[in-house]
Design a protein around this motif. Structure first.
Motif, PDB file in Angstrom:
ATOM      1  N   GLU A  37       0.454   2.268   4.140  1.00  0.00           N
ATOM      2  CA  GLU A  37       0.400   2.844   2.795  1.00  0.00           C
ATOM      3  C   GLU A  37      -0.419   4.130   2.785  1.00  0.00           C
ATOM      4  OE1 GLU A  37      -1.126  -0.251   0.374  1.00  0.00           O
ATOM      5  OE2 GLU A  37       0.637  -1.556   0.597  1.00  0.00           O
ATOM      6  N   ALA A  38      -1.505   4.167   3.556  1.00  0.00           N
ATOM      7  CA  ALA A  38      -2.300   5.396   3.641  1.00  0.00           C
ATOM      8  C   ALA A  38      -1.507   6.507   4.313  1.00  0.00           C
ATOM      9  CB  ALA A  38      -3.592   5.121   4.411  1.00  0.00           C
ATOM     10  N   LEU A  39      -0.744   6.162   5.346  1.00  0.00           N
ATOM     11  CA  LEU A  39       0.091   7.163   6.015  1.00  0.00           C
ATOM     12  C   LEU A  39       1.154   7.705   5.075  1.00  0.00           C
ATOM     13  CD1 LEU A  39       0.686   8.581   8.708  1.00  0.00           C
ATOM     14  CD2 LEU A  39       2.165   6.664   9.300  1.00  0.00           C
ATOM     15  N   LEU A  40       1.715   6.845   4.236  1.00  0.00           N
ATOM     16  CA  LEU A  40       2.700   7.294   3.257  1.00  0.00           C
ATOM     17  C   LEU A  40       2.074   8.240   2.246  1.00  0.00           C
ATOM     18  CD1 LEU A  40       5.475   7.168   1.931  1.00  0.00           C
ATOM     19  CD2 LEU A  40       4.781   5.052   0.803  1.00  0.00           C
ATOM     20  N   GLU A  41       0.844   7.966   1.842  1.00  0.00           N
ATOM     21  CA  GLU A  41       0.171   8.860   0.912  1.00  0.00           C
ATOM     22  C   GLU A  41      -0.053  10.236   1.519  1.00  0.00           C
ATOM     23  OE1 GLU A  41      -0.686   8.566  -2.200  1.00  0.00           O
ATOM     24  OE2 GLU A  41       0.120   6.533  -2.415  1.00  0.00           O
ATOM     25  N   VAL A  42      -0.328  10.281   2.810  1.00  0.00           N
ATOM     26  CA  VAL A  42      -0.600  11.558   3.476  1.00  0.00           C
ATOM     27  C   VAL A  42       0.691  12.348   3.707  1.00  0.00           C
ATOM     28  CG1 VAL A  42      -1.456  12.627   5.595  1.00  0.00           C
ATOM     29  CG2 VAL A  42      -2.704  10.727   4.569  1.00  0.00           C
ATOM     30  N   ALA A  57       8.010  -2.405  14.836  1.00  0.00           N
ATOM     31  CA  ALA A  57       7.064  -2.964  13.866  1.00  0.00           C
ATOM     32  C   ALA A  57       6.525  -1.879  12.940  1.00  0.00           C
ATOM     33  CB  ALA A  57       5.910  -3.646  14.602  1.00  0.00           C
ATOM     34  N   LEU A  58       6.298  -0.672  13.470  1.00  0.00           N
ATOM     35  CA  LEU A  58       5.802   0.422  12.638  1.00  0.00           C
ATOM     36  C   LEU A  58       6.826   0.817  11.581  1.00  0.00           C
ATOM     37  CD1 LEU A  58       3.815   2.658  11.902  1.00  0.00           C
ATOM     38  CD2 LEU A  58       4.765   4.035  13.770  1.00  0.00           C
ATOM     39  N   VAL A  59       8.095   0.924  11.969  1.00  0.00           N
ATOM     40  CA  VAL A  59       9.135   1.269  10.994  1.00  0.00           C
ATOM     41  C   VAL A  59       9.232   0.191   9.924  1.00  0.00           C
ATOM     42  CG1 VAL A  59      11.612   1.668  10.700  1.00  0.00           C
ATOM     43  CG2 VAL A  59      10.414   2.668  12.643  1.00  0.00           C
ATOM     44  N   ARG A  60       9.067  -1.057  10.320  1.00  0.00           N
ATOM     45  CA  ARG A  60       9.104  -2.140   9.330  1.00  0.00           C
ATOM     46  C   ARG A  60       7.956  -2.016   8.339  1.00  0.00           C
ATOM     47  NH1 ARG A  60       7.999  -8.524  10.474  1.00  0.00           N
ATOM     48  NH2 ARG A  60       8.748  -9.330   8.484  1.00  0.00           N
ATOM     49  N   LEU A  61       6.757  -1.686   8.810  1.00  0.00           N
ATOM     50  CA  LEU A  61       5.610  -1.506   7.918  1.00  0.00           C
ATOM     51  C   LEU A  61       5.817  -0.314   6.991  1.00  0.00           C
ATOM     52  CD1 LEU A  61       2.617  -2.166  10.343  1.00  0.00           C
ATOM     53  CD2 LEU A  61       3.331  -3.597   8.421  1.00  0.00           C
ATOM     54  N   LEU A  62       6.377   0.765   7.512  1.00  0.00           N
ATOM     55  CA  LEU A  62       6.626   1.947   6.684  1.00  0.00           C
ATOM     56  C   LEU A  62       7.656   1.645   5.598  1.00  0.00           C
ATOM     57  CD1 LEU A  62       6.707   4.755   9.405  1.00  0.00           C
ATOM     58  CD2 LEU A  62       4.804   4.077   7.937  1.00  0.00           C
ATOM     59  N   GLU A  63       8.667   0.866   5.947  1.00  0.00           N
ATOM     60  CA  GLU A  63       9.669   0.487   4.945  1.00  0.00           C
ATOM     61  C   GLU A  63       9.043  -0.355   3.843  1.00  0.00           C
ATOM     62  OE1 GLU A  63      13.322  -2.601   4.970  1.00  0.00           O
ATOM     63  OE2 GLU A  63      13.506  -0.942   6.378  1.00  0.00           O
ATOM     64  N   ALA A  64       8.169  -1.286   4.224  1.00  0.00           N
ATOM     65  CA  ALA A  64       7.491  -2.109   3.228  1.00  0.00           C
ATOM     66  C   ALA A  64       6.587  -1.259   2.343  1.00  0.00           C
ATOM     67  CB  ALA A  64       6.682  -3.203   3.923  1.00  0.00           C
ATOM     68  N   ALA A  65       5.924  -0.268   2.935  1.00  0.00           N
ATOM     69  CA  ALA A  65       5.062   0.618   2.147  1.00  0.00           C
ATOM     70  C   ALA A  65       5.881   1.436   1.158  1.00  0.00           C
ATOM     71  CB  ALA A  65       4.270   1.535   3.076  1.00  0.00           C
ATOM     72  N   LEU A  66       7.060   1.903   1.569  1.00  0.00           N
ATOM     73  CA  LEU A  66       7.927   2.646   0.655  1.00  0.00           C
ATOM     74  C   LEU A  66       8.376   1.759  -0.506  1.00  0.00           C
ATOM     75  CD1 LEU A  66      10.180   4.732   3.079  1.00  0.00           C
ATOM     76  CD2 LEU A  66       8.650   5.633   1.320  1.00  0.00           C
ATOM     77  N   GLY A  67       8.725   0.518  -0.206  1.00  0.00           N
ATOM     78  CA  GLY A  67       9.133  -0.391  -1.272  1.00  0.00           C
ATOM     79  C   GLY A  67       8.001  -0.685  -2.237  1.00  0.00           C
ATOM     80  N   THR A  68       6.786  -0.847  -1.717  1.00  0.00           N
ATOM     81  CA  THR A  68       5.634  -1.104  -2.578  1.00  0.00           C
ATOM     82  C   THR A  68       5.352   0.088  -3.472  1.00  0.00           C
ATOM     83  OG1 THR A  68       4.688  -2.548  -0.892  1.00  0.00           O
ATOM     84  CG2 THR A  68       3.197  -1.711  -2.578  1.00  0.00           C
ATOM     85  N   ARG A  69       5.455   1.281  -2.902  1.00  0.00           N
ATOM     86  CA  ARG A  69       5.185   2.479  -3.698  1.00  0.00           C
ATOM     87  C   ARG A  69       6.222   2.654  -4.800  1.00  0.00           C
ATOM     88  NH1 ARG A  69       4.166   8.582  -1.306  1.00  0.00           N
ATOM     89  NH2 ARG A  69       3.932   9.626  -3.306  1.00  0.00           N
ATOM     90  N   SER A  70       7.485   2.383  -4.486  1.00  0.00           N
ATOM     91  CA  SER A  70       8.527   2.511  -5.505  1.00  0.00           C
ATOM     92  C   SER A  70       8.309   1.508  -6.634  1.00  0.00           C
ATOM     93  CB  SER A  70       9.901   2.292  -4.866  1.00  0.00           C
ATOM     94  OG  SER A  70      10.154   3.257  -3.877  1.00  0.00           O
ATOM     95  N   THR A  71       7.891   0.307  -6.278  1.00  0.00           N
ATOM     96  CA  THR A  71       7.650  -0.727  -7.284  1.00  0.00           C
ATOM     97  C   THR A  71       6.484  -0.345  -8.193  1.00  0.00           C
ATOM     98  OG1 THR A  71       8.467  -2.399  -5.754  1.00  0.00           O
ATOM     99  CG2 THR A  71       7.193  -3.166  -7.634  1.00  0.00           C
ATOM    100  N   PHE A  72       5.404   0.140  -7.610  1.00  0.00           N
ATOM    101  CA  PHE A  72       4.255   0.533  -8.412  1.00  0.00           C
ATOM    102  C   PHE A  72       4.560   1.732  -9.292  1.00  0.00           C
ATOM    103  CE2 PHE A  72       0.959  -1.381  -5.277  1.00  0.00           C
ATOM    104  CZ  PHE A  72       1.251  -2.631  -5.799  1.00  0.00           C
ATOM    105  N   ALA A  73       5.403   2.636  -8.804  1.00  0.00           N
ATOM    106  CA  ALA A  73       5.727   3.821  -9.599  1.00  0.00           C
ATOM    107  C   ALA A  73       6.471   3.449 -10.874  1.00  0.00           C
ATOM    108  CB  ALA A  73       6.559   4.797  -8.773  1.00  0.00           C
ATOM    109  N   LEU A  74       7.324   2.458 -10.775  1.00  0.00           N
ATOM    110  CA  LEU A  74       8.080   2.034 -11.955  1.00  0.00           C
ATOM    111  C   LEU A  74       7.243   1.176 -12.899  1.00  0.00           C
ATOM    112  CD1 LEU A  74      10.789   2.154 -13.349  1.00  0.00           C
ATOM    113  CD2 LEU A  74      11.517   0.168 -12.064  1.00  0.00           C
TER     114      LEU A  74
END
Length: 333
Positions: free
Chosen positions: A47-52, A137-154
């Motif tokens: 999630e921190a990497l996605l923010e950056v 495993a890293l791509v899986r974590l990044l996908e989960a972070a993208l889904g979490t961010r989309s959910t929080f944005a809505l």
């Protein structure tokens, strides 16, 4: 200075010490949290990497990872698999249960003694499989972070088939103003925002395209990797996992602590794509020793107990990896 110094409230004259220095219990709790987050890469780091990087940077990173992992299969990984197939003994039978778990363990160790002495077992074989597994495993974590961010944005998700809360609120405001929803710019903007912020669908997954590309890269290698008899991939991977539990890189340095779960994930991925999971479960060396121990019930010495503990942990990691691949509907070749 280009700007005047900011105005700050004065500190109270009698500041409690715990506000300045904390307390021992709180410091201990924060230290434990920091230690847990500092020993590996997890959801918080993704999630921190996605923010950056942002979503655009995340897509570029995912594309670069896909190209890197796809290049591992026909080059580095293929050469190591062929080397292991050549080094594996032509015949390794399952020893009888009458020898006990310790006897079965010694039998497999003697059969794989030459393979254990392979100089690139740790620096080449296990390291390359770890690179593949950690990348997935890293791509899986990044996908989960993208889904979490989309959910929080809505903010909140509507029930299936229902109207997003943002659109419903805009429609109510437009009705209060005497406007039809189809004629309201506010409703149109709300629908567009809800669409942009909606959680990623499976068609927009980061992981599924990567798995499809790896499956395509694996197709030309299928004939040579499957082999026959002792050279079959499930036998090769059974030997690798046995050495993973027995051949330490250095005294006191466990392979699980050195390489993590990436090795297991990569092997399970290849076995799943080649349709050899059940053959691996049936003929795995570790599984046979563990089954003999559970059936016999004899007490284990320190060496055998340490080995069985590693086997149990590795078995759970394998089951989790296979369950994930089955849930994703990973393509088989």
């Amino acid at each position: 200075a280009f700007t005047p110094p900011p105005e700050r409230d004065k500190a109270p004259r009698s500041t409690p010490p715990h506000l300045l220095f904390g307390t021992s219990p709180l410091n201990a709790e924060y230290a434990m949290l920091a230690a847990a987050a500092g020993t590996g890469f997890g959801p918080r780091h993704a999630e921190a990497l996605l923010e950056v990087l942002g979503e655009a940077g995340m897509q570029a990173l995912s594309r670069a990872l896909s190209e890197h992992l796809a290049a591992l299969l026909p080059h580095s990984l293929s050469s190591y698999v062929l080397a292991l197939q050549e080094a594996l003994p032509a015949e390794i039978k399952q020893p009888s249960h009458v020898y006990g778990a310790a006897g079965c363990l010694g039998y497999y160790e003697a059969k794989l003694l030459d393979l254990r002495g392979y100089e690139e077992l740790h620096s080449g074989v296990l390291h390359t499989f770890r690179r593949l597994g950690n990348g997935v495993a890293l791509v899986r974590l990044l996908e989960a972070a993208l889904g979490t961010r989309s959910t929080f944005a809505l903010g909140q998700l509507p029930v299936e088939g229902g109207q997003p809360p943002l659109v419903a609120a805009a429609t109510a405001v437009a009705a209060a103003w005497g406007q039809q929803a189809a004629d309201s710019d506010m409703v149109l903007m709300a629908e567009q925002l809800a669409g942009v912020c909606a959680p990623a669908r499976s068609s927009a997954s980061l992981l599924l395209p990567l798995l499809a590309r790896l499956s395509a890269e694996l197709a030309p290698l299928k004939a040579s990797w499957l082999g026959e008899g002792a050279t079959a991939l499930h036998r090769v991977w059974s030997a690798v996992q046995f050495l993973f539990c027995t051949a330490e890189h250095a005294p006191g340095l466990d392979n699980a602590a050195l390489f993590g779960d990436g090795v297991s994930l990569a092997g399970c991925l290849v076995l799943h794509m080649l349709g050899q999971r059940h053959a691996f479960d049936l003929h795995a060396f570790n599984a046979h020793v563990l089954a003999v121990h559970l059936a016999g019930g004899a007490p284990a010495d320190a060496t055998l107990d340490r080995y069985l503990t590693r086997v149990a942990l590795l078995k759970r990691a394998n089951e989790a990896a296979f369950a994930m691949l089955e849930a994703l509907g990973c393509e088989k070749r």
